[in-house]
Design a protein around this motif. Structure first.
Motif, PDB file in Angstrom:
ATOM      1  N   GLU A  28       0.802  -1.230   0.000  1.00 42.68           N
ATOM      2  CA  GLU A  28       0.000   0.000   0.000  1.00 42.68           C
ATOM      3  C   GLU A  28       0.833   1.278   0.000  1.00 42.68           C
ATOM      4  N   HIS A  29       2.070   1.238   0.503  1.00 42.56           N
ATOM      5  CA  HIS A  29       2.923   2.438   0.519  1.00 42.56           C
ATOM      6  C   HIS A  29       4.125   2.322  -0.420  1.00 42.56           C
ATOM      7  N   PHE A  30       4.166   1.249  -1.216  1.00 42.06           N
ATOM      8  CA  PHE A  30       5.318   1.015  -2.087  1.00 42.06           C
ATOM      9  C   PHE A  30       5.443   2.113  -3.137  1.00 42.06           C
ATOM     10  N   GLN A  31       6.681   2.545  -3.346  1.00 43.84           N
ATOM     11  CA  GLN A  31       7.036   3.458  -4.441  1.00 43.84           C
ATOM     12  C   GLN A  31       8.450   3.114  -4.855  1.00 43.84           C
ATOM     13  N   TRP A  32       8.734   3.264  -6.124  1.00 41.21           N
ATOM     14  CA  TRP A  32      10.108   3.075  -6.566  1.00 41.21           C
ATOM     15  C   TRP A  32      10.940   4.278  -6.191  1.00 41.21           C
ATOM     16  N   PHE A  33      12.153   4.025  -5.760  1.00 40.73           N
ATOM     17  CA  PHE A  33      13.157   5.068  -5.628  1.00 40.73           C
ATOM     18  C   PHE A  33      14.477   4.434  -6.051  1.00 40.73           C
ATOM     19  N   PRO A  34      15.462   5.229  -6.414  1.00 38.34           N
ATOM     20  CA  PRO A  34      16.689   4.660  -6.991  1.00 38.34           C
ATOM     21  C   PRO A  34      17.530   3.899  -5.966  1.00 38.34           C
ATOM     22  N   ALA A  35      17.034   2.734  -5.554  1.00 39.60           N
ATOM     23  CA  ALA A  35      17.710   1.932  -4.539  1.00 39.60           C
ATOM     24  C   ALA A  35      18.723   0.956  -5.141  1.00 39.60           C
ATOM     25  N   ASN A  36      18.575   0.659  -6.424  1.00 37.17           N
ATOM     26  CA  ASN A  36      19.479  -0.291  -7.081  1.00 37.17           C
ATOM     27  C   ASN A  36      19.390  -0.075  -8.594  1.00 37.17           C
ATOM     28  N   ARG A  77       2.701  -1.191   9.658  1.00 34.77           N
ATOM     29  CA  ARG A  77       3.012  -0.430   8.452  1.00 34.77           C
ATOM     30  C   ARG A  77       3.337   1.024   8.771  1.00 34.77           C
ATOM     31  N   ASP A  78       4.257   1.565   7.995  1.00 31.80           N
ATOM     32  CA  ASP A  78       4.658   2.960   8.124  1.00 31.80           C
ATOM     33  C   ASP A  78       4.632   3.572   6.722  1.00 31.80           C
ATOM     34  N   PRO A  79       3.814   4.605   6.490  1.00 33.85           N
ATOM     35  CA  PRO A  79       3.709   5.182   5.139  1.00 33.85           C
ATOM     36  C   PRO A  79       5.004   5.806   4.635  1.00 33.85           C
ATOM     37  N   HIS A  80       5.973   6.038   5.508  1.00 36.93           N
ATOM     38  CA  HIS A  80       7.251   6.623   5.090  1.00 36.93           C
ATOM     39  C   HIS A  80       8.247   5.576   4.596  1.00 36.93           C
ATOM     40  N   LEU A  81       7.888   4.308   4.739  1.00 37.36           N
ATOM     41  CA  LEU A  81       8.796   3.223   4.375  1.00 37.36           C
ATOM     42  C   LEU A  81       8.301   2.534   3.102  1.00 37.36           C
ATOM     43  N   GLN A  82       8.667   3.101   1.952  1.00 38.35           N
ATOM     44  CA  GLN A  82       8.152   2.621   0.678  1.00 38.35           C
ATOM     45  C   GLN A  82       8.601   1.209   0.319  1.00 38.35           C
ATOM     46  N   TYR A  83       9.746   0.766   0.799  1.00 37.41           N
ATOM     47  CA  TYR A  83      10.244  -0.568   0.449  1.00 37.41           C
ATOM     48  C   TYR A  83      10.002  -1.573   1.572  1.00 37.41           C
ATOM     49  N   GLN A  84       9.102  -1.266   2.475  1.00 39.18           N
ATOM     50  CA  GLN A  84       8.811  -2.151   3.596  1.00 39.18           C
ATOM     51  C   GLN A  84       8.240  -3.497   3.154  1.00 39.18           C
ATOM     52  N   VAL A  85       7.777  -3.591   1.912  1.00 34.00           N
ATOM     53  CA  VAL A  85       7.260  -4.866   1.405  1.00 34.00           C
ATOM     54  C   VAL A  85       8.334  -5.953   1.442  1.00 34.00           C
ATOM     55  N   TYR A  86       9.599  -5.563   1.452  1.00 33.69           N
ATOM     56  CA  TYR A  86      10.691  -6.538   1.498  1.00 33.69           C
ATOM     57  C   TYR A  86      10.982  -6.870   2.960  1.00 33.69           C
ATOM     58  N   THR A  87      10.039  -7.555   3.603  1.00 31.90           N
ATOM     59  CA  THR A  87      10.111  -7.782   5.040  1.00 31.90           C
ATOM     60  C   THR A  87      11.281  -8.661   5.468  1.00 31.90           C
ATOM     61  N   MET A 103      19.573  -1.482   7.321  1.00 33.47           N
ATOM     62  CA  MET A 103      19.617  -1.238   5.887  1.00 33.47           C
ATOM     63  C   MET A 103      20.707  -0.221   5.546  1.00 33.47           C
ATOM     64  N   MET A 104      21.295  -0.379   4.375  1.00 37.95           N
ATOM     65  CA  MET A 104      22.331   0.548   3.944  1.00 37.95           C
ATOM     66  C   MET A 104      21.741   1.879   3.474  1.00 37.95           C
ATOM     67  N   ARG A 105      20.679   1.817   2.693  1.00 41.87           N
ATOM     68  CA  ARG A 105      20.084   3.031   2.129  1.00 41.87           C
ATOM     69  C   ARG A 105      19.389   3.855   3.206  1.00 41.87           C
ATOM     70  N   PRO A 106      19.628   5.152   3.267  1.00 40.35           N
ATOM     71  CA  PRO A 106      18.961   5.992   4.267  1.00 40.35           C
ATOM     72  C   PRO A 106      17.434   5.892   4.203  1.00 40.35           C
ATOM     73  N   GLN A 107      16.872   5.717   3.004  1.00 43.32           N
ATOM     74  CA  GLN A 107      15.418   5.627   2.852  1.00 43.32           C
ATOM     75  C   GLN A 107      14.844   4.375   3.511  1.00 43.32           C
ATOM     76  N   ARG A 108      15.690   3.407   3.847  1.00 41.86           N
ATOM     77  CA  ARG A 108      15.213   2.138   4.414  1.00 41.86           C
ATOM     78  C   ARG A 108      15.577   1.969   5.885  1.00 41.86           C
ATOM     79  N   ARG A 109      16.301   2.901   6.461  1.00 39.17           N
ATOM     80  CA  ARG A 109      16.774   2.738   7.840  1.00 39.17           C
ATOM     81  C   ARG A 109      15.662   2.544   8.860  1.00 39.17           C
ATOM     82  N   GLY A 110      14.520   3.162   8.683  1.00 39.10           N
ATOM     83  CA  GLY A 110      13.428   3.051   9.647  1.00 39.10           C
ATOM     84  C   GLY A 110      12.765   1.689   9.709  1.00 39.10           C
ATOM     85  N   GLU A 111      13.038   0.831   8.750  1.00 39.46           N
ATOM     86  CA  GLU A 111      12.398  -0.480   8.725  1.00 39.46           C
ATOM     87  C   GLU A 111      12.753  -1.321   9.950  1.00 39.46           C
TER      88      GLU A 111
END
Length: 143
Positions: A28-36, A77-87, A103-111
């Motif tokens: 529900e909160h997934f979005q692509w960002f340049p993670a890879n 779920r956290d709406p700020h964590l777009q890649y949280q689907v990769y549990t 996580m290495m990427r700053p966008q994923r640290r909150g997971e």
């Protein structure tokens, strides 16, 4: 997960045994960002993410797992964590408790926070934390 020995209501004793439980998170909160490289190419090519298709595919996966007798709890779920689907990435279950990864990427640290909350609510002990560097659960294999 329950070990074959049944000594605890959680754990893992192999990477190829019977799957009894798998932690999931809907897209529900997934979005692509340049993670890879794949995500970067996807964004560059202007492809769009279809949330309805992803939700339908996720529901089908959950249904298939449930029909096979696999329990499917959901991560907070956290709406700020777009890649949280990769549990699998922020945690690794071990026979001694959960290893919480970073996580290495700053966008994923909150997971790591939602993973910790899930395991704490279920009474599953934290065996170790990644604190000095980044490691992701998909990079770990039990031997």
């Amino acid at each position: 997960m329950t070990t074959e020995q049944g000594t605890a209501p959680w754990g893992v004793d192999s990477e190829s045994g019977r799957l009894r439980e798998v932690l999931l998170c809907p897209p529900e909160h997934f979005q692509w960002f340049p993670a890879n490289a794949v995500a970067e190419r996807t964004l560059r090519e202007g492809l769009t993410f279809d949330r309805a298709v992803a939700a339908r595919q996720h529901d089908e996966m959950v249904r298939a797992l449930n029909e096979a007798g696999v329990d499917t709890p959901f991560a907070p779920r956290d709406p700020h964590l777009q890649y949280q689907v990769y549990t699998r990435d922020p945690a690794v279950m071990t026979p001694w408790g959960v290893f919480l990864a970073q996580m290495m990427r700053p966008q994923r640290r909150g997971e790591i926070a939602t993973s910790h909350l899930f395991y704490a609510q279920r009474g599953i002990p934290v065996w170790r934390w990644a604190t000095a560097g980044a490691i992701e659960g998909g990079d770990v294999h039990l031997i």
